[in-house]
Write an enzyme that holds these catalytic residues in place. Structure first.
Site, PDB file in Angstrom:
ATOM      1  N   CYS A   1      66.253  41.554  77.616  1.00 57.10           N
ATOM      2  CA  CYS A   1      66.115  39.748  77.298  1.00 57.10           C
ATOM      3  C   CYS A   1      67.646  39.387  76.880  1.00 57.10           C
ATOM      4  CB  CYS A   1      65.054  40.496  75.613  1.00 57.10           C
ATOM      5  SG  CYS A   1      64.492  38.890  75.002  1.00 57.10           S
TER       6      CYS A   1
ATOM      7  N   HIS B   1      60.915  44.267  76.956  1.00 58.93           N
ATOM      8  CA  HIS B   1      61.197  44.720  75.662  1.00 58.93           C
ATOM      9  C   HIS B   1      60.922  46.028  76.097  1.00 58.93           C
ATOM     10  CE1 HIS B   1      64.167  42.241  72.858  1.00 58.93           C
ATOM     11  NE2 HIS B   1      63.073  41.479  73.575  1.00 58.93           N
TER      12      HIS B   1
ATOM     13  N   GLU C   1      61.839  48.694  75.922  1.00 56.40           N
ATOM     14  CA  GLU C   1      62.129  49.915  73.966  1.00 56.40           C
ATOM     15  C   GLU C   1      60.588  49.442  73.641  1.00 56.40           C
ATOM     16  OE1 GLU C   1      63.348  45.902  72.522  1.00 56.40           O
ATOM     17  OE2 GLU C   1      63.134  46.779  74.306  1.00 56.40           O
TER      18      GLU C   1
END
Length: 229
Positions: free
Chosen positions: A113, A207, A209
């Site tokens: 990002c 993202h 994660e």
């Protein structure tokens, strides 16, 4: 073989925990968990003096530049849009130095990002300061589809169109020197960039994660292992 050591940049913010309300180096737990799930050891890299970046990167097997605040527009020669968030100048200076050190040394690099946007800025690119449709609601991670560009590093990792976790209101405008787009959203927004060549440098606008797909982080870990020999 021991697991590669992967540095992850952090926020610098006021935080509360227990009885304390103090400035803190913060990192959502999802980031180190992603690195660990991908086969690496995660170490947190709080903002430091930019001159130290090369020495820090030299001790790492790979670098992850995490998401966070908008990059200050002065970094790419623009006036701030009213919708651009407050600057995080210590992070900007430190993380740009880390990115430049990683690129100079050939250390595998993943920008997430904000991290992708910093990679673009570090190469002389610019950013769109606001776009709609990539944030579901404030504080809510949304999803949308991204399509890989055939023949790219990203496409080698994820060859099919994929639904990804997304939360951003800025994006790449003019590509930085040498960077190539490697994935797009349906609206044409550049969703991944990479630096072609012998090294491993990839930025993703989403993202990873916050999702379950480990292919990108496993690619970084594999590159870290290969570079270490």
């Amino acid at each position: 073989m021991s697991k590669p050591l992967i540095g992850v940049t952090t926020y610098l913010d006021q935080a509360r925990w227990g009885v304390w309300d103090l400035p803190a180096a913060l990192l959502p737990a999802a980031y180190p968990r992603l690195v660990q799930a991908g086969g690496g050891h995660a170490v947190m890299l709080p903002p430091d003096e930019p001159y130290a970046a090369a020495a820090v990167v030299a001790r790492l097997d790979a670098l992850v530049v995490a998401g966070g605040a908008d990059v200050e527009p002065v970094r790419y020669g623009a006036e701030p849009d009213p919708r651009t968030g407050p600057p995080a100048r210590e992070r900007d200076a430190w993380e740009l130095a880390l990115v430049e050190a990683a690129l100079a040394s050939g250390t595998p690099l993943l920008g997430i990002c904000r991290g992708m946007q910093l990679l673009n800025v570090a190469r002389g690119g610019t950013l769109v300061q606001h776009l709609d449709g990539h944030v579901e609601a404030v504080g809510v991670i949304g999803r949308h589809e991204v399509k890989p560009v055939p023949g790219t590093l990203y496409a080698a990792l994820v060859p099919e169109a994929a639904s990804v976790p997304t939360y951003h209101h800025q994006a790449v405008d003019r590509l930085g020197a040498g960077l190539a787009p490697s994935a797009y959203a349906e609206d044409g927004t550049v969703e991944a960039v990479e630096l072609p060549g012998p090294g491993w440098a990839l930025g993703v606008q989403w993202h990873p994660e916050m999702g379950e797909d480990l292919r990108v982080i496993r690619g970084l870990v594999a590159a870290a292992r290969a570079r270490r020999g």
